[in-house]
Design a protein around this motif. Structure first.
Motif, PDB file in Angstrom:
ATOM      1  N   ALA A 135       6.059  10.350  -0.431  1.00 60.25           N
ATOM      2  CA  ALA A 135       4.661  10.266  -0.858  1.00 60.25           C
ATOM      3  C   ALA A 135       4.078   8.901  -0.532  1.00 60.25           C
ATOM      4  CB  ALA A 135       4.566  10.542  -2.351  1.00 60.25           C
ATOM      5  N   GLY A 136       4.922   7.873  -0.575  1.00 64.05           N
ATOM      6  CA  GLY A 136       4.418   6.523  -0.350  1.00 64.05           C
ATOM      7  C   GLY A 136       4.672   6.027   1.054  1.00 64.05           C
ATOM      8  N   ASP A 137       4.097   4.882   1.365  1.00 60.49           N
ATOM      9  CA  ASP A 137       4.369   4.220   2.627  1.00 60.49           C
ATOM     10  C   ASP A 137       5.820   3.746   2.565  1.00 60.49           C
ATOM     11  OD1 ASP A 137       4.645   2.417   4.720  1.00 60.49           O
ATOM     12  OD2 ASP A 137       2.565   1.773   4.606  1.00 60.49           O
ATOM     13  N   ARG A 172       7.402   1.684   4.138  1.00 55.85           N
ATOM     14  CA  ARG A 172       7.647   0.258   4.349  1.00 55.85           C
ATOM     15  C   ARG A 172       7.509  -0.537   3.051  1.00 55.85           C
ATOM     16  NH1 ARG A 172       3.346  -0.488   9.040  1.00 55.85           N
ATOM     17  NH2 ARG A 172       2.141   0.543   7.443  1.00 55.85           N
ATOM     18  N   LYS A 173       6.837   0.091   2.071  1.00 55.77           N
ATOM     19  CA  LYS A 173       6.640  -0.604   0.800  1.00 55.77           C
ATOM     20  C   LYS A 173       7.775  -0.281  -0.156  1.00 55.77           C
ATOM     21  CE  LYS A 173       1.692  -0.557   1.313  1.00 55.77           C
ATOM     22  NZ  LYS A 173       0.390  -0.145   0.828  1.00 55.77           N
ATOM     23  N   GLY A 213       0.912   9.352  11.435  1.00 55.58           N
ATOM     24  CA  GLY A 213       1.599  10.523  10.889  1.00 55.58           C
ATOM     25  C   GLY A 213       0.775  11.735  10.529  1.00 55.58           C
ATOM     26  N   SER A 241      -0.749   7.775  -1.610  1.00 53.89           N
ATOM     27  CA  SER A 241      -0.080   6.506  -1.340  1.00 53.89           C
ATOM     28  C   SER A 241       0.191   6.379   0.148  1.00 53.89           C
ATOM     29  CB  SER A 241       1.208   6.392  -2.145  1.00 53.89           C
ATOM     30  OG  SER A 241       1.787   7.642  -2.307  1.00 53.89           O
ATOM     31  N   ARG A 242      -0.697   6.971   0.947  1.00 48.81           N
ATOM     32  CA  ARG A 242      -0.497   6.917   2.399  1.00 48.81           C
ATOM     33  C   ARG A 242      -1.529   6.020   3.072  1.00 48.81           C
ATOM     34  NH1 ARG A 242      -1.207  11.646   5.218  1.00 48.81           N
ATOM     35  NH2 ARG A 242       0.364  11.110   6.742  1.00 48.81           N
ATOM     36  N   THR A 243      -1.045   5.179   3.962  1.00 46.91           N
ATOM     37  CA  THR A 243      -1.930   4.275   4.693  1.00 46.91           C
ATOM     38  C   THR A 243      -2.992   5.065   5.452  1.00 46.91           C
ATOM     39  OG1 THR A 243      -0.058   2.805   4.901  1.00 46.91           O
ATOM     40  CG2 THR A 243      -1.907   2.348   6.324  1.00 46.91           C
ATOM     41  N   TYR A 253      -5.760   5.621   3.228  1.00 47.34           N
ATOM     42  CA  TYR A 253      -6.457   4.378   2.865  1.00 47.34           C
ATOM     43  C   TYR A 253      -7.409   3.921   3.976  1.00 47.34           C
ATOM     44  CZ  TYR A 253      -2.656   3.953  -0.558  1.00 47.34           C
ATOM     45  OH  TYR A 253      -1.759   4.173  -1.561  1.00 47.34           O
ATOM     46  N   GLU A 280      -6.288   1.314  -3.389  1.00 49.80           N
ATOM     47  CA  GLU A 280      -5.670   2.215  -4.377  1.00 49.80           C
ATOM     48  C   GLU A 280      -6.227   1.951  -5.771  1.00 49.80           C
ATOM     49  OE1 GLU A 280      -4.179   0.365  -1.940  1.00 49.80           O
ATOM     50  OE2 GLU A 280      -2.009   0.694  -2.065  1.00 49.80           O
ATOM     51  N   TYR A 309       4.333  -7.317   7.816  1.00 50.62           N
ATOM     52  CA  TYR A 309       5.485  -6.414   7.824  1.00 50.62           C
ATOM     53  C   TYR A 309       6.595  -7.103   8.605  1.00 50.62           C
ATOM     54  CZ  TYR A 309       2.445  -2.815   6.019  1.00 50.62           C
ATOM     55  OH  TYR A 309       1.581  -2.112   5.224  1.00 50.62           O
ATOM     56  N   SER A 359      11.122  -1.657   8.782  1.00 48.93           N
ATOM     57  CA  SER A 359      10.007  -2.596   8.705  1.00 48.93           C
ATOM     58  C   SER A 359       9.603  -2.660   7.242  1.00 48.93           C
ATOM     59  CB  SER A 359       8.858  -2.058   9.558  1.00 48.93           C
ATOM     60  OG  SER A 359       7.703  -2.838   9.382  1.00 48.93           O
ATOM     61  N   ASN A 360       9.773  -3.829   6.632  1.00 51.57           N
ATOM     62  CA  ASN A 360       9.492  -3.957   5.199  1.00 51.57           C
ATOM     63  C   ASN A 360       8.218  -4.754   4.962  1.00 51.57           C
ATOM     64  OD1 ASN A 360      11.795  -2.577   4.660  1.00 51.57           O
ATOM     65  ND2 ASN A 360      12.749  -4.172   3.435  1.00 51.57           N
ATOM     66  N   GLU A 361       7.447  -4.311   3.985  1.00 54.58           N
ATOM     67  CA  GLU A 361       6.204  -5.000   3.650  1.00 54.58           C
ATOM     68  C   GLU A 361       6.524  -6.444   3.211  1.00 54.58           C
ATOM     69  OE1 GLU A 361       4.138  -3.727   0.099  1.00 54.58           O
ATOM     70  OE2 GLU A 361       2.274  -3.662   1.230  1.00 54.58           O
ATOM     71  N   GLU A 407      -2.804  -4.917   6.997  1.00 56.70           N
ATOM     72  CA  GLU A 407      -2.621  -3.693   7.780  1.00 56.70           C
ATOM     73  C   GLU A 407      -3.834  -3.614   8.700  1.00 56.70           C
ATOM     74  OE1 GLU A 407      -0.551  -0.749   8.416  1.00 56.70           O
ATOM     75  OE2 GLU A 407      -2.220  -0.677   9.833  1.00 56.70           O
TER      76      GLU A 407
END
Lengths: 309, 530
Positions: free
Chosen positions: A38-40, A42-43, B37, B49-51, B54, B178, B284, B421-423, B512
């Motif tokens: 459900a979420g990104d 990467r977060k 995606g 909760s998807r970029t 957003y 959000e 990221y 790839s981490n925020e 982003e």
């Protein structure tokens, strides 16, 4: 014929039931779940939200309980509610089915309109330049990857010539349909051309064709009344079976052309583990496949009166 | 009289100039893409909760703060002023009195309170819950004990008092889309409808969403920034395929396009495009995470040896075509806590071999690295590491998984190593909290990194008296993380947007790149859609 059609429709029920079990088990055994997706990715995930979502969507329940809840809904014609979109799957699938059918039937129309005459002419002119050229084109058509073909067409017709929009549904405009339909239909056209050619060649050697010629019928009448009608049963079988594959191939074409159909919905839902939507899309695709095959079977008796149900 | 005449003349001239300027840049349709995606899922910003969602929602909605791309920090959006108490725990906001929702109603402090309460309700399952968790009393709502957040107090219609648990810079959290402020009457009793037909107070109002194909927005005339936005219509084409986007951009159908690694060198050589690109080091960080429970990785010398053994710069140049910024630590160059003194692990094979020998692994070992098919941080990169690690006798075996499966393995610790790839922003403190020893794997500390010194530095940052002091402690934590090397620090994504020559106002948004705010974007008369 009605009784036959009714019997066939009844057979849909066990088919769908068996498919629903296989599909449900396989989809639920896949690693990962919608609450995580459900979420990104990467977060950092919020475990509290993940657990809340699992509970809300019922994916914390044992698999058999979930299946019976799903089956109960299915019997009532309810495909469930999308995890991530929080909307009824019936509505989501309902919105997407028409663009997919529109695209598939447009591709079918192109294939029938080009493939069958091409195969017919090739067989009648066997060994000629037309035959060789059309069969080379047919082999190429079958071999071309749709993704690549679609991109080439986009480049030619949108960037170089500027004739067609490169992608999108465009309020259902006809110009938006042309490229996706051709991309989807080319391989199918080639297949139909080859199948028609083979069928015509087979029929041309039959005794009744010789008899028809012997009794003085013109070549046009022989081809129209005898060759064509006898060929159509074989061609219909290929066309019907391959139409299911065509519906499946919409996945690639829809993604490439941003076409709002069932295929793109299916791909998105698989990657996001939105199981109710995945199940809904697959079931509807299977239903379309079953119905098309039934229609093809019923059409046999129309094109060949010797066949009775 | 003469003075009045002069004033009038000046006013008329100013009006004409302004009007002339506006007509030169106002109007037209901007066609952008939503590339991530597939289709959008929901336009209810509290619930998605998807970029991808957003990207669109940002221009329909507004939050209390917004991200200022030029200053690379959050600034006030729905408030004109904020007074912060000496202990930095009480924020008093003077809200704008001219903010209208798309349904015509004026926004007040009640709307801010209602929106944050909605985010906190457990049944909303909002990913924004963590953003408001620092408001006093938010926890009680999140756990279902109460229905309203005690730390939010309405002073009057346009004044709001917010009490925090800890003295953090709340702007970083509340600038996220959000945490948008939404009208109660548009949601209550019609939640499902709201997610596909949203009402916000942003510069554009929602018109239509053709599922899987496009979303159409149009200029909101009642937007609180007078005269803005400049463009009349904003269209987002849902285009997950990079090649298809490239063609649409080249044919002029897209006004701007996110640039992939394969297109980047081609665009750089294209005289018509090369000058119309904007790039930023996104927040990221691409890395390989070493599972601390995998025996060889428990040894710091091994983790450091791997960092020294790989020529990351060469991989960025050859494989990523320079569409990445070499990592010198976890926090990226665009982070306010980026440490210019940190130079990263140098590529030094001798040092790497010595460390391996010292750790007792001179003969090496074998490990498996799980990866997705992503071109920039996927299995292809892992394969490129094989020859580098072979030189220190390590055999790395890539195992390709699909995103959902990899996420599951990371959360449950079932891996030797993973590449991802981490925020790493925007709030550096919040970002680094992910790697506290108290953060479980399920909450993102996938390698199970733990160092009390690191925790202590973050504690000190959280309670620091001044922003400068806080920054120093964050930098210290970042250095500890670097020294402990729970990761192979690879790169920070270089995000690039290419735009048509008629476009002005695209910004380098480090949080982003695709989160472009179209309030100030203009297109000139050479656009085919004007």
């Amino acid at each position: 014929m009605r009784a036959y059609a009714f019997r066939r429709i009844l057979q849909f029920i066990p088919t769908i039931l068996i498919i629903s079990v296989i599909m449900f088990v396989l989809l639920n055994l896949l690693p990962g779940n919608a609450a995580l997706m459900a979420g990104d990715q990467r977060k950092a995930p919020d475990p509290r939200v993940v657990e809340q979502l699992k509970k809300e969507w019922g994916i914390d329940k044992p698999i058999h309980t979930r299946y019976f809840i799903y089956l109960k809904g299915l019997v009532q014609g309810d495909l469930g509610t999308s995890f991530l979109r929080r909307e009824p799957v019936n509505k989501l699938v309902g919105e997407r089915i028409w663009p997919t059918l529109r695209l598939s039937f447009a591709a079918l129309f192109i294939s029938v309109a080009i493939g069958i005459p091409l195969g017919f002419i090739s067989a009648l002119k066997r060994g000629s330049l037309i035959d060789t050229a059309s069969m080379v084109a047919a082999v190429s058509g079958v071999s071309l990857p749709q993704f690549w073909l679609g991109l080439l067409m986009m480049y030619l017709f949108s960037v170089v010539l500027g004739w067609l929009p490169s992608s999108g549904y465009g309020n259902g405009n006809f110009v938006n349909l042309i490229m996706p339909a051709f991309t989807l239909g080319i391989g199918y056209t080639a297949l139909l051309a080859r199948a028609t050619r083979a069928a015509v060649l087979e029929v041309l050697h039959k005794d009744y064709i010789r008899t028809a010629r012997a009794k003085g019928l013109s070549e046009i009448m022989v081809n129209w009344r005898h060759v064509m009608r006898n060929t159509m049963v074989l061609v219909l079988t290929t066309a019907g079976l391959q139409f299911g594959a065509l519906i499946g191939q919409t996945v690639i074409v829809e993604k490439l052309f941003s076409w709002p159909g069932l295929g793109s919905l299916l791909v998105d839902s698989i990657f996001q583990r939105d199981i109710p939507v995945t199940q809904g899309c697959i079931l509807v695709m299977i239903l379309v496949f079953l119905i098309v095959n039934l229609v093809v079977d019923l059409l046999y008796s129309v094109v060949d009166p010797r066949i009775e149900y | 009289m003469k003075n009045i005449g002069t004033l009038l003349l000046a006013a008329v001239t100013a009006l004409l100039v302004t009007a002339g300027g506006a007509s030169a840049s106002s109007g037209g349709t901007f066609v952008f893409c939503a590339p991530y995606g597939g289709d959008l899922f929901s336009l209810d910003m509290h619930k998605t909760s998807r970029t991808q969602d957003y990207i669109v929602g940002l221009n329909i909605n507004r939050s209390l703060y917004k991200w200022d791309a030029d200053q690379s920090k959050p600034v006030l959006a729905l408030a004109t002023d904020v007074k912060i108490s000496a202990d930095r725990k009480v924020y008093t906001f003077s809200l704008r009195n001219n903010v209208k929702f798309h349904n015509g109603r004026t926004m007040t402090a009640d709307d801010v309170i209602w929106s944050y309460n909605r985010i906190a309700q457990p049944e909303t399952s909002s990913s924004a819950a963590s953003y408001i968790a620092n408001i006093e009393g938010a926890d009680a709502v999140m756990t279902g004990k109460t229905k309203t957040i005690s730390g939010l107090k309405k002073i009057d219609d346009f004044t709001l008092e917010m009490t925090l648990k800890h003295p953090v810079d709340i702007g970083y959290a509340l600038c996220k889309v959000e945490a948008a402020i939404v009208p109660r009457e548009a949601i209550e009793g019609r939640e499902a409808e709201f997610s596909i037909n949203p009402v916000g107070c942003g510069p554009f109002k929602f018109v239509k969403w053709v599922r899987g194909s496009e979303v159409i927005l149009e200029k909101f005339d009642g937007y609180f920034e007078a005269g803005k936005p400049y463009i009349d219509k904003l269209v987002y084409k849902i285009m997950p395929e990079g090649a298809a986007r490239d063609i649409a951009f080249r044919s002029g159908e897209l006004d701007a396009n996110i640039v992939g690694a394969s297109q980047y060198p081609i665009y750089l050589r294209d005289p018509q495009i090369k000058d119309n690109m904007i790039e930023v080091a996104e927040m990221y960080t691409r890395l390989i995470g070493f599972n601390s429970e995998f025996k060889p990785f428990a040894d710091l010398r091994v983790r450091k040896a791997i960092n020294h053994a790989i020529n990351a710069e060469l991989i960025i140049r050859k494989l990523l075509k320079n569409k990445a910024v070499l990592a010198t630590g976890f926090l990226p160059t665009s982070s306010p806590a980026y440490d210019t003194a940190m130079k990263g692990y140098e590529y030094n094979l001798t040092k790497a071999k010595a460390l391996m020998k010292e750790a007792g692994y001179a003969d090496g070992f074998t490990f498996e690295c799980i990866a997705t098919a992503n071109k920039s941080w996927g299995v292809g990169i892992v394969e490129a590491l094989i020859p580098f690690l072979k030189r220190i006798n390590i055999t790395i075996k890539p195992q390709q998984l699909e995103g959902a499966a990899l996420g599951e393995r990371c959360r449950t610790g079932k891996f030797d190593a993973f590449i991802w790839s981490n925020e790493s922003g925007p709030d550096p403190l919040e970002t680094l909290n992910r790697y506290r020893s108290t953060t479980p794997r399920s909450a993102g500390n996938y390698t199970a990194y733990a160092n009390p010194k690191y925790d202590k530095a973050l504690d000190m940052a959280a309670t620091a008296k001044t922003p400068a002091e806080k920054l120093e402690w964050v930098k210290k934590a970042n250095r500890i993380l670097f020294e402990d090397a729970p990761f192979w620090f690879f790169n920070y994504n270089k995000a690039i947007i290419a735009y048509q020559p008629w476009v002005k106002g695209i910004k380098p948004v480090a949080i982003e790149m695709m989160l472009q705010d179209f309030t100030n974007v203009t297109i000139d008369d050479s656009s085919p859609r004007k």
